[in-house]
Motif scaffolding. Structure first.
Motif, mmCIF file in Angstrom:
data_model
loop_
_atom_site.group_PDB
_atom_site.id
_atom_site.type_symbol
_atom_site.label_atom_id
_atom_site.label_comp_id
_atom_site.label_asym_id
_atom_site.label_seq_id
_atom_site.Cartn_x
_atom_site.Cartn_y
_atom_site.Cartn_z
ATOM 1 N N MET A 64 0.845 -1.209 0.000
ATOM 2 C CA MET A 64 0.000 0.000 0.000
ATOM 3 C C MET A 64 0.876 1.253 0.000
ATOM 4 O O MET A 64 1.707 1.439 0.879
ATOM 5 C CB MET A 64 -0.917 0.029 1.227
ATOM 6 C CG MET A 64 -1.819 1.241 1.256
ATOM 7 S SD MET A 64 -2.953 1.266 2.656
ATOM 8 C CE MET A 64 -1.844 1.401 4.019
ATOM 9 N N PRO A 65 0.684 2.119 -0.991
ATOM 10 C CA PRO A 65 1.462 3.369 -1.016
ATOM 11 C C PRO A 65 0.922 4.338 0.034
ATOM 12 O O PRO A 65 -0.171 4.146 0.577
ATOM 13 C CB PRO A 65 1.219 3.902 -2.426
ATOM 14 C CG PRO A 65 -0.078 3.316 -2.838
ATOM 15 C CD PRO A 65 -0.187 1.982 -2.153
ATOM 16 N N PRO A 66 1.676 5.392 0.362
ATOM 17 C CA PRO A 66 1.182 6.389 1.308
ATOM 18 C C PRO A 66 -0.184 6.920 0.885
ATOM 19 O O PRO A 66 -0.425 7.173 -0.290
ATOM 20 C CB PRO A 66 2.244 7.494 1.257
ATOM 21 C CG PRO A 66 3.488 6.802 0.807
ATOM 22 C CD PRO A 66 3.026 5.707 -0.115
ATOM 23 N N LYS A 67 -1.060 7.012 1.842
ATOM 24 C CA LYS A 67 -2.432 7.502 1.632
ATOM 25 C C LYS A 67 -3.171 6.670 0.583
ATOM 26 O O LYS A 67 -4.065 7.163 -0.093
ATOM 27 C CB LYS A 67 -2.447 8.974 1.255
ATOM 28 C CG LYS A 67 -1.942 9.887 2.361
ATOM 29 C CD LYS A 67 -2.093 11.350 1.996
ATOM 30 C CE LYS A 67 -1.671 12.239 3.140
ATOM 31 N NZ LYS A 67 -1.884 13.663 2.842
ATOM 32 N N GLY A 68 -2.803 5.435 0.430
ATOM 33 C CA GLY A 68 -3.443 4.550 -0.533
ATOM 34 C C GLY A 68 -3.266 5.004 -1.969
ATOM 35 O O GLY A 68 -3.990 4.588 -2.859
ATOM 36 N N GLY A 69 -2.292 5.883 -2.205
ATOM 37 C CA GLY A 69 -2.041 6.406 -3.547
ATOM 38 C C GLY A 69 -2.746 7.726 -3.811
ATOM 39 O O GLY A 69 -2.484 8.366 -4.801
ATOM 40 N N ALA A 70 -3.633 8.134 -2.921
ATOM 41 C CA ALA A 70 -4.368 9.394 -3.109
ATOM 42 C C ALA A 70 -3.679 10.484 -2.295
ATOM 43 O O ALA A 70 -4.185 10.951 -1.279
ATOM 44 C CB ALA A 70 -5.820 9.228 -2.681
ATOM 45 N N THR A 71 -2.517 10.905 -2.749
ATOM 46 C CA THR A 71 -1.703 11.856 -1.993
ATOM 47 C C THR A 71 -2.309 13.252 -1.915
ATOM 48 O O THR A 71 -1.848 14.064 -1.116
ATOM 49 C CB THR A 71 -0.298 11.948 -2.615
ATOM 50 O OG1 THR A 71 -0.425 12.295 -3.998
ATOM 51 C CG2 THR A 71 0.432 10.613 -2.492
ATOM 52 N N ASN A 72 -3.329 13.522 -2.688
ATOM 53 C CA ASN A 72 -3.957 14.843 -2.639
ATOM 54 C C ASN A 72 -4.985 14.958 -1.502
ATOM 55 O O ASN A 72 -5.527 16.022 -1.267
ATOM 56 C CB ASN A 72 -4.616 15.188 -3.976
ATOM 57 C CG ASN A 72 -5.698 14.210 -4.351
ATOM 58 O OD1 ASN A 72 -5.655 13.043 -3.976
ATOM 59 N ND2 ASN A 72 -6.673 14.676 -5.105
ATOM 60 N N LEU A 73 -5.235 13.858 -0.784
ATOM 61 C CA LEU A 73 -6.165 13.902 0.341
ATOM 62 C C LEU A 73 -5.441 14.392 1.593
ATOM 63 O O LEU A 73 -4.259 14.131 1.790
ATOM 64 C CB LEU A 73 -6.763 12.517 0.600
ATOM 65 C CG LEU A 73 -7.653 11.964 -0.512
ATOM 66 C CD1 LEU A 73 -8.069 10.532 -0.193
ATOM 67 C CD2 LEU A 73 -8.880 12.833 -0.699
ATOM 68 N N SER A 74 -6.192 15.052 2.460
ATOM 69 C CA SER A 74 -5.602 15.532 3.709
ATOM 70 C C SER A 74 -5.467 14.375 4.693
ATOM 71 O O SER A 74 -6.102 13.331 4.549
ATOM 72 C CB SER A 74 -6.481 16.631 4.316
ATOM 73 O OG SER A 74 -7.689 16.066 4.805
ATOM 74 N N ASP A 75 -4.645 14.584 5.708
ATOM 75 C CA ASP A 75 -4.476 13.559 6.748
ATOM 76 C C ASP A 75 -5.795 13.283 7.453
ATOM 77 O O ASP A 75 -6.104 12.130 7.780
ATOM 78 C CB ASP A 75 -3.415 13.988 7.757
ATOM 79 C CG ASP A 75 -2.001 13.966 7.180
ATOM 80 O OD1 ASP A 75 -1.844 13.556 6.006
ATOM 81 O OD2 ASP A 75 -1.063 14.342 7.904
ATOM 82 N N ASP A 76 -6.583 14.324 7.685
ATOM 83 C CA ASP A 76 -7.876 14.133 8.356
ATOM 84 C C ASP A 76 -8.834 13.310 7.503
ATOM 85 O O ASP A 76 -9.598 12.492 8.026
ATOM 86 C CB ASP A 76 -8.508 15.494 8.696
ATOM 87 C CG ASP A 76 -7.758 16.213 9.809
ATOM 88 O OD1 ASP A 76 -7.109 15.515 10.635
ATOM 89 O OD2 ASP A 76 -7.816 17.455 9.866
ATOM 90 N N GLU A 77 -8.822 13.507 6.200
ATOM 91 C CA GLU A 77 -9.675 12.711 5.325
ATOM 92 C C GLU A 77 -9.256 11.243 5.350
ATOM 93 O O GLU A 77 -10.106 10.345 5.397
ATOM 94 C CB GLU A 77 -9.625 13.251 3.887
ATOM 95 C CG GLU A 77 -10.320 14.592 3.726
ATOM 96 C CD GLU A 77 -10.119 15.198 2.356
ATOM 97 O OE1 GLU A 77 -11.120 15.729 1.811
ATOM 98 O OE2 GLU A 77 -9.004 15.157 1.815
ATOM 99 N N ILE A 78 -7.945 10.998 5.346
ATOM 100 C CA ILE A 78 -7.441 9.627 5.413
ATOM 101 C C ILE A 78 -7.836 8.997 6.749
ATOM 102 O O ILE A 78 -8.282 7.843 6.804
ATOM 103 C CB ILE A 78 -5.912 9.599 5.212
ATOM 104 C CG1 ILE A 78 -5.547 10.066 3.810
ATOM 105 C CG2 ILE A 78 -5.343 8.219 5.511
ATOM 106 C CD1 ILE A 78 -6.044 9.173 2.691
ATOM 107 N N LYS A 79 -7.699 9.744 7.835
ATOM 108 C CA LYS A 79 -8.086 9.222 9.153
ATOM 109 C C LYS A 79 -9.581 8.919 9.190
ATOM 110 O O LYS A 79 -10.008 7.948 9.816
ATOM 111 C CB LYS A 79 -7.703 10.214 10.249
ATOM 112 C CG LYS A 79 -6.202 10.297 10.472
ATOM 113 C CD LYS A 79 -5.851 11.338 11.521
ATOM 114 C CE LYS A 79 -4.338 11.435 11.698
ATOM 115 N NZ LYS A 79 -3.980 12.450 12.700
ATOM 116 N N GLY A 80 -10.376 9.717 8.506
ATOM 117 C CA GLY A 80 -11.814 9.449 8.420
ATOM 118 C C GLY A 80 -12.093 8.131 7.713
ATOM 119 O O GLY A 80 -12.995 7.388 8.105
ATOM 120 N N ALA A 81 -11.315 7.827 6.674
ATOM 121 C CA ALA A 81 -11.480 6.552 5.968
ATOM 122 C C ALA A 81 -11.082 5.387 6.869
ATOM 123 O O ALA A 81 -11.759 4.351 6.895
ATOM 124 C CB ALA A 81 -10.639 6.543 4.691
#
Length: 150
Positions: free
Chosen positions: A124-141
């Motif tokens: 798995m790449p950082p942020k699942g490959g969606a590097t344009n998402l914020s850290d808070d959005e990733i934490k929400g996922a």
């Protein structure tokens, strides 16, 4: 009286006419000879055609929702980014519906899961490959996934 031609003379005349006609036909149907450079280019083109792969594909990063639309909720991010691997178990990703796969990961704690997703882990790449998402959005996922696997 008319002069008679011998059969030997007729035979030689026929052979000569046949040779001349053959030479004319051959010269009209003969292609122009290729230069050495043209022949090499044609051979190279043919080689390229013969070694083409049967199918072509390209691996790309997962497309994330556009950043200008405001923050996305965890479910939206999971469905558009994370689900591609976590719904099917691609490359060893724990499946969303397999709670036993998630138990050891949940035991490490939520902060460790956040760090794994934000920085990448195994395939798995950082942020699942969606590097344009914020850290808070990733934490929400991550929170969305945890709400379904606990």
């Amino acid at each position: 009286m008319a002069k008679q031609l011998s059969s030997k003379g007729i035979m030689w005349a026929t052979i000569i006419i046949a040779i001349v006609l053959s030479a004319i036909i051959f010269s009209l149907t003969m292609k122009q000879p290729m230069s050495a450079a043209d022949a090499a280019a044609a051979d190279e083109d043919q080689a390229d055609i013969r070694i083409q792969p049967v199918a072509r594909f390209e691996l790309t990063m997962a497309a994330a929702p556009a950043a200008d639309e405001g923050p996305k909720d965890g479910q939206t991010i999971y469905n558009s980014v994370c689900g591609a691997c976590h719904n099917t178990g691609v490359a060893g990703a724990p499946k969303m519906d397999a709670k036993s796969d998630w138990a050891p990961r949940i035991a490490t704690g939520t902060e460790a899961l956040y760090a794994s997703v934000l920085h990448g882990k195994n395939a798995m790449p950082p942020k699942g490959g969606a590097t344009n998402l914020s850290d808070d959005e990733i934490k929400g996922a991550v929170d969305y996934i945890l709400s379904h696997v606990k």
